[in-house]
Design an enzyme around this catalytic site. Structure first.
Site, PDB file in Angstrom:
ATOM      1  N   GLU A 218      -3.614  -3.585   5.400  1.00 46.40           N
ATOM      2  CA  GLU A 218      -4.091  -2.564   5.129  1.00 46.40           C
ATOM      3  C   GLU A 218      -5.613  -2.190   5.211  1.00 46.40           C
ATOM      4  O   GLU A 218      -6.216  -3.048   4.440  1.00 46.40           O
ATOM      5  CB  GLU A 218      -3.245  -1.617   3.850  1.00 46.40           C
ATOM      6  CG  GLU A 218      -2.113  -1.226   4.101  1.00 46.40           C
ATOM      7  CD  GLU A 218      -1.696  -0.624   2.661  1.00 46.40           C
ATOM      8  OE1 GLU A 218      -2.429   0.031   1.940  1.00 46.40           O
ATOM      9  OE2 GLU A 218      -0.474  -0.715   2.558  1.00 46.40           O
TER      10      GLU A 218
HETATM   11  O1  IFM Z   1      -1.520   4.969   0.503  1.00 46.00           O
HETATM   12  C1  IFM Z   1      -1.809   3.433  -0.069  1.00 46.00           C
HETATM   13  C2  IFM Z   1      -0.719   2.731   0.378  1.00 46.00           C
HETATM   14  O2  IFM Z   1       0.590   3.117   0.181  1.00 46.00           O
HETATM   15  C3  IFM Z   1      -0.918   1.188  -0.300  1.00 46.00           C
HETATM   16  N1  IFM Z   1      -2.441   0.696  -0.211  1.00 46.00           N
HETATM   17  C4  IFM Z   1      -3.219   1.552  -0.429  1.00 46.00           C
HETATM   18  C5  IFM Z   1      -3.022   3.101   0.427  1.00 46.00           C
HETATM   19  C6  IFM Z   1      -4.219   3.959  -0.173  1.00 46.00           C
HETATM   20  O3  IFM Z   1      -4.340   4.311  -1.296  1.00 46.00           O
END
Ligand code: IFM
Length: 463
Positions: free
Chosen positions: A365
């Site tokens: 992410e």
């Molecule tokens: O939306 C979240 C995700 O569920 C987990 N990591 C961080 C993202 C942004 O806050």
């Protein structure tokens, strides 16, 4: 959705020609999570999760938002997967909702399981790699009623759930992540109460973390047995802490910040021990650890998922800990988070030095929230374009410094339910109008698609 012909390769997204991002084997993908997009919380036998309960309690989530409808992905999954094709990405990271697939007695809920089978089957047909996270925070409420992650038994129930899903989906999944961001589940859920289930006690946080990691370590061999061809790993959110001054106390504070955000999770996984400094920060909070637990937790991993968003500037709190000192004049996102791509590079290089057994890394992410608006059918999210470009450059420079990084997932495919911040904060590269559920491709998505089209053409062109 057709790409706009006005997007030409002179657009500022394309990385330099020597960047690893041009390699066909470096995966570029997009990510989502079940509770944040699915909705349909009462359909086809899905049970309550802790986030249904938490978000239904007034005061917990901005504007009283809940995941009841979210992006209605449960009904719109086919057209949502088409958005991935428009984006030209190589991979999709999704999570399974535990309360959708298993009942309180541990029996499978076939309707829920079939939803994921159809979805993952379609990804395969599209030729996309599938990264599946088993736990992205939607714990069944009946388990929370028995103590949730404070109860050691939850770790064993998680292994049962991993067993069920890896038997059902064997051969279909490219990579399994057991947990997403155990720091958030343990600290935000049990340490400061900002997330479900909303408990606030440091001792709870360390015990919840231990049981989360035990759940992970207990599930890994189960996943290996049931689905040998796939990769097995875990996803950690990591934080960069920098000292407000060169004073010994502030440098120590920044160190403790990183112990609390990173080493708390990575040391048990990669060194089979909790960092001692954690208990300087939170004296007297050592979790109850049984014989053999650390061996279980430290089971070898095929990959480590890293989620990175921002840097935190800290100083000593005058006692054992740190306190944040927000830097003035720095660029921030809609979340108020400082944009600091160097933090990602520095952390990756640091982990590579610290952990001899560091497995290959995927950035599972990275992305940002902005207050995106549709104007004349278009969304100009120029800050996100620059954010993605700078973070991808940081990843490339970590690769050049010797870190084994195999892919990068944008958070997120769609605007979605941003936990305690509800729907106000928009992380997607596709805009969602929550009234109509219309999806609109943002300019960032157009540029990613354009770059990947170019990369794919180059990669397949004869020499
Ligand atoms: O939306 C979240 C995700 O569920 C987990 N990591 C961080 C993202 C942004 O806050």
């Amino acid at each position: 959705m057709a790409l706009d012909a006005s997007i030409v390769s002179s657009d500022p997204f394309s990385p330099p020609s020597d960047s690893a991002l041009w390699r066909r084997d470096f995966l570029l993908g997009a990510a989502t999570a079940s509770y944040q997009i699915e909705g349909a919380v009462n359909e086809d036998g899905r049970l309550l999760s802790i986030w249904d309960t938490f978000s239904a309690t007034p005061g917990n989530v901005l504007a009283g938002d809940t995941g009841e409808v979210a992006c209605d992905h449960y009904h719109r999954w086919e057209s949502d997967l088409d958005l991935l094709s428009t984006l030209n990405v190589d991979a999709y990271r999704l999570s399974i909702a535990w309360p959708r697939v298993m009942d309180e007695a541990g029996r499978p809920n076939q309707k829920g399981i079939d939803f994921y089978k159809r979805l993952i089957g379609r990804l395969k047909e599209k030729g996309l790699k599938t990264f599946v996270t088993l736990y992205h925070w939607d714990l069944p409420q009946y388990l929370e009623d028995r103590g949730g992650w404070l109860n050691r038994d939850t770790a064993y129930r998680f292994a049962d759930y991993a067993d069920l899903m890896s038997r059902e989906l064997s051969g279909q999944v490219d990579a399994w992540a057991t947990l997403n961001e155990p720091w958030c589940s343990a600290y935000l859920g049990y340490g400061n109460g900002h997330h479900a289930p909303g408990l606030a006690n440091d001792r709870y946080a360390t015990q919840a973390m231990h049981h989360l990691l035990l759940a992970h370590g207990t599930a890994v061999p189960v996943l290996r047995a049931n689905d040998p061809a796939s990769l097995k790993g875990i996803v950690a959110n990591v934080g960069r802490g920098t000292p407000d001054s060169n004073s010994e106390a502030d440098v120590r504070a920044a160190h403790l910040f990183e112990v609390q955000h990173n080493a708390w999770i990575l040391d048990p996984l990669l060194k089979k021990a909790y960092p001692k400094d954690l208990f300087e920060l939170w004296p007297g909070t050592e979790p109850l650890v049984l014989d053999g637990d650390m061996e279980t937790i430290g089971a070898p991993l095929d990959f480590l998922g890293i989620n990175y968003y921002f840097r935190t500037n800290v100083k000593s709190d005058g006692a054992h800990g740190f306190t944040e000192v927000p830097l003035p004049g720095v660029e921030r996102t809609q979340m108020g988070w400082e944009i600091h791509p160097d933090g990602l590079r520095d952390l990756l290089i640091g982990f590579n030095k610290t952990y001899a057994s560091l497995p290959p890394i995927y950035i599972t992410e990275n992305g940002m929230a902005s207050d995106d608006k549709v104007v004349d059918g278009r969304v100009d999210d120029s800050q996100r374009i620059s954010f993605l470009k700078r973070h991808l450059a940081a990843v490339d420079s970590a690769i050049k410094a010797g870190v084994d990084i195999r892919g990068y997932f944008i958070w997120s495919l769609l605007d979605n339910f941003e936990w305690a911040f509800g729907y106000e904060r928009r992380f997607g590269v596709f805009h969602v109008d929550y009234k109509t559920q219309k999806r609109t491709m943002k300019r960032s998505a157009e540029l990613v698609a354009k770059f990947l089209e170019e990369r794919n053409t180059k990669a397949t062109a004869p020499a």
